[in-house]
Scaffold this motif. Structure first.
Motif, PDB file in Angstrom:
ATOM      1  N   SER A  53      -3.430  -2.558  -2.679  1.00 19.21           N
ATOM      2  CA  SER A  53      -2.682  -1.357  -3.045  1.00 19.21           C
ATOM      3  C   SER A  53      -1.189  -1.533  -2.815  1.00 19.21           C
ATOM      4  CB  SER A  53      -3.190  -0.158  -2.230  1.00 19.21           C
ATOM      5  OG  SER A  53      -4.561   0.078  -2.471  1.00 19.21           O
ATOM      6  N   ASP A  54      -0.834  -2.209  -1.733  1.00 13.71           N
ATOM      7  CA  ASP A  54       0.554  -2.493  -1.384  1.00 13.71           C
ATOM      8  C   ASP A  54       0.532  -3.777  -0.561  1.00 13.71           C
ATOM      9  OD1 ASP A  54       3.083  -2.651  -0.115  1.00 13.71           O
ATOM     10  OD2 ASP A  54       3.349  -0.483  -0.257  1.00 13.71           O
ATOM     11  N   ASN A 247      -5.409  14.131  -7.067  1.00 14.31           N
ATOM     12  CA  ASN A 247      -5.294  14.548  -8.465  1.00 14.31           C
ATOM     13  C   ASN A 247      -5.254  16.074  -8.593  1.00 14.31           C
ATOM     14  OD1 ASN A 247      -5.510  13.879 -11.471  1.00 14.31           O
ATOM     15  ND2 ASN A 247      -7.253  15.245 -11.194  1.00 14.31           N
ATOM     16  N   LYS A 250      -1.824  17.237  -7.938  1.00 14.74           N
ATOM     17  CA  LYS A 250      -0.882  16.893  -9.004  1.00 14.74           C
ATOM     18  C   LYS A 250      -1.170  17.606 -10.319  1.00 14.74           C
ATOM     19  CE  LYS A 250      -1.683  12.459  -8.291  1.00 14.74           C
ATOM     20  NZ  LYS A 250      -1.634  10.970  -8.390  1.00 14.74           N
ATOM     21  N   THR A 266       0.232   9.192   0.797  1.00 11.35           N
ATOM     22  CA  THR A 266       0.161   8.643  -0.563  1.00 11.35           C
ATOM     23  C   THR A 266       0.885   9.543  -1.553  1.00 11.35           C
ATOM     24  OG1 THR A 266      -1.967   7.596  -0.050  1.00 11.35           O
ATOM     25  CG2 THR A 266      -1.393   7.826  -2.374  1.00 11.35           C
ATOM     26  N   LEU A 267       0.665  10.853  -1.447  1.00 12.05           N
ATOM     27  CA  LEU A 267       1.349  11.788  -2.342  1.00 12.05           C
ATOM     28  C   LEU A 267       2.858  11.752  -2.129  1.00 12.05           C
ATOM     29  CD1 LEU A 267      -1.062  14.866  -2.223  1.00 12.05           C
ATOM     30  CD2 LEU A 267      -0.562  13.447  -4.226  1.00 12.05           C
ATOM     31  N   GLU A 270       4.432   8.997  -3.821  1.00 11.20           N
ATOM     32  CA  GLU A 270       4.587   9.236  -5.265  1.00 11.20           C
ATOM     33  C   GLU A 270       5.615  10.334  -5.540  1.00 11.20           C
ATOM     34  OE1 GLU A 270       0.692  10.115  -6.738  1.00 11.20           O
ATOM     35  OE2 GLU A 270      -0.137   8.177  -6.128  1.00 11.20           O
ATOM     36  N   LYS A 271       6.341  10.740  -4.510  1.00  8.27           N
ATOM     37  CA  LYS A 271       7.400  11.752  -4.614  1.00  8.27           C
ATOM     38  C   LYS A 271       6.848  13.140  -4.944  1.00  8.27           C
ATOM     39  CE  LYS A 271      10.257   8.377  -3.949  1.00  8.27           C
ATOM     40  NZ  LYS A 271      10.812   8.139  -2.582  1.00  8.27           N
TER      41      LYS A 271
END
Length: 387
Positions: A53-54, A247, A250, A266-267, A270-271
């Motif tokens: 993932s990273d 999800n 978002k 995590t959110l 993603e800003k």
């Protein structure tokens, strides 16, 4: 998954406690042989990372190079699913939370470990070293891995000021943007969530006399179920998959829910405008333990991993990545890849404010007789189904 058939039976856990107390189990090993070359782990999503993932978050690759043990991971979304998976002998280790660990011990699905074979054992946080969720009769059935709170996650655009109470997910509420919270909140898809409602009522209705959110008499339990049925009318979804939960934030208009730090981190990465808080009532939480299957096919690799899991670099990287707290205090002073002050943000100093998950039993300390987990499971399924 809703656990094994065994734990759907009334008072099954209490019976197993009594049986286990008088059972002589095989002693743990006193020395280790050659690593078997493979290791199979059941884990929470985000717990065993190899940089996919990273690339900065990878605590598997070097372990494999150092030991020759190839790591295979099966993720599980709930504690009940973990218990179910551990009925199979296909796995060596499981990262079990407190609402599963005693079930695994008393169900004889995991074995006692020998801390002397884990050189870093003495670096463990003393608050966790003999935790009641994995220590029975002075014997240890695993190695602490991480711990943390179930945060109240909220969309910052929906609240003019940060929410200070869990009421925003349990009670009809007008949000800061003037809208109702109906259809915009989530609840956890697991019977242990009953404790979250009980914790809220401990503060809201002290006359109920709840002392421990996992120890409820019939009257207290009835009040908690009433609150959860009310919450059902507000709920968009009962979550267990963190990807689906993210999800929903978002794309589905979710504005408040219980969540793990992993979801929040995590959110934010993603800003997305989300924050997490521990409200005035406190929070439930989890203290996870790496436990060895009773019939593990790769015990040497398993012991190698349990030792590896306690190094401060892994602990700091994992805590930052998952939004949790390390079980080795020295990790708080070890720089993580992202450079964050993860121990401060994840509540390392709020250990005493967290009601850690544990399996409810019919016999309890606070009032003698309580509603067992078998009832919690059946009733919560009914509530999620609208009954």
């Amino acid at each position: 998954m809703q656990g094994t058939d065994l734990f759907r039976q009334p008072a099954a856990l209490a019976t197993l406690v009594a049986l286990a107390a008088g059972t002589v189990q095989a002693a743990p090993p006193t020395q280790l042989g050659k690593p078997e070359g493979q290791l199979n782990i059941v884990a929470w999503p985000g717990y065993i990372e190899r940089g996919a993932s990273d690339k900065k978050y990878d605590w598997v690759t070097q372990f494999e190079k150092s030991t020759g043990c190839q790591v295979n991971v099966k993720t599980a979304a709930t504690s009940d699913e973990m218990v179910s998976l551990m009925n199979s002998s296909n796995y060596d280790l499981v990262t079990a939370s407190g609402d599963a660990s005693l079930r695994l011990i008393y169900g004889k699905k995991v074995q006692e470990i020998n801390p002397a074979l884990i050189p870093s054992w003495n670096t463990l946080d003393k608050r966790l070293q003999n935790g009641s969720w994995f220590t029975v009769g002075g014997k240890h059935y695993g190695v602490p891995y991480q711990w943390g709170a179930n945060f109240l996650a909220y969309n910052t655009k929906a609240f003019k000021t940060p929410p200070t109470s869990w009421s925003v997910v349990f009670e009809p509420t007008q949000l800061g943007n003037g809208q109702s919270n109906k259809g915009k909140i989530q609840a956890y898809d697991g019977a242990i969530y009953i404790a979250d409602a009980a914790m809220y009522l401990m503060a809201k209705q002290p006359s109920l006399g709840i002392k421990d959110p996992y120890e409820l008499n019939e009257a207290q339990y009835a009040a908690v179920l009433k609150l959860l049925r009310q919450q059902k009318q507000l709920t968009h979804r009962y979550w267990h998959d963190v990807t689906v939960q993210m999800n929903d934030f978002k794309n589905e208009g979710i504005v408040a829910t219980s969540a793990w730090g992993y979801t929040i981190n995590t959110l934010q990465g993603e800003k997305f405008p989300v924050e997490g808080t521990i409200p005035k009532e406190g929070s439930t939480g989890w203290a996870d333990t790496t436990m060895l299957h009773a019939e593990a096919k790769h015990p040497v690799c398993a012991y190698k991993w349990m030792e590896w899991s306690l190094n401060k670099n892994l602990q700091s990287s994992l805590a930052e990545w998952f939004g949790s707290n390390p079980v080795v205090p020295a990790a708080c002073n070890t720089k993580a890849p992202g450079g964050s002050n993860f121990c401060q943000s994840n509540g390392f100093d709020r250990f005493d404010k967290i009601y850690f998950w544990k399996t409810p039993t019919a016999t309890c300390k606070s009032q003698g007789k309580c509603v067992p987990y078998s009832r919690w499971t059946a009733d919560y399924i009914a509530i999620m189904g609208g009954r």
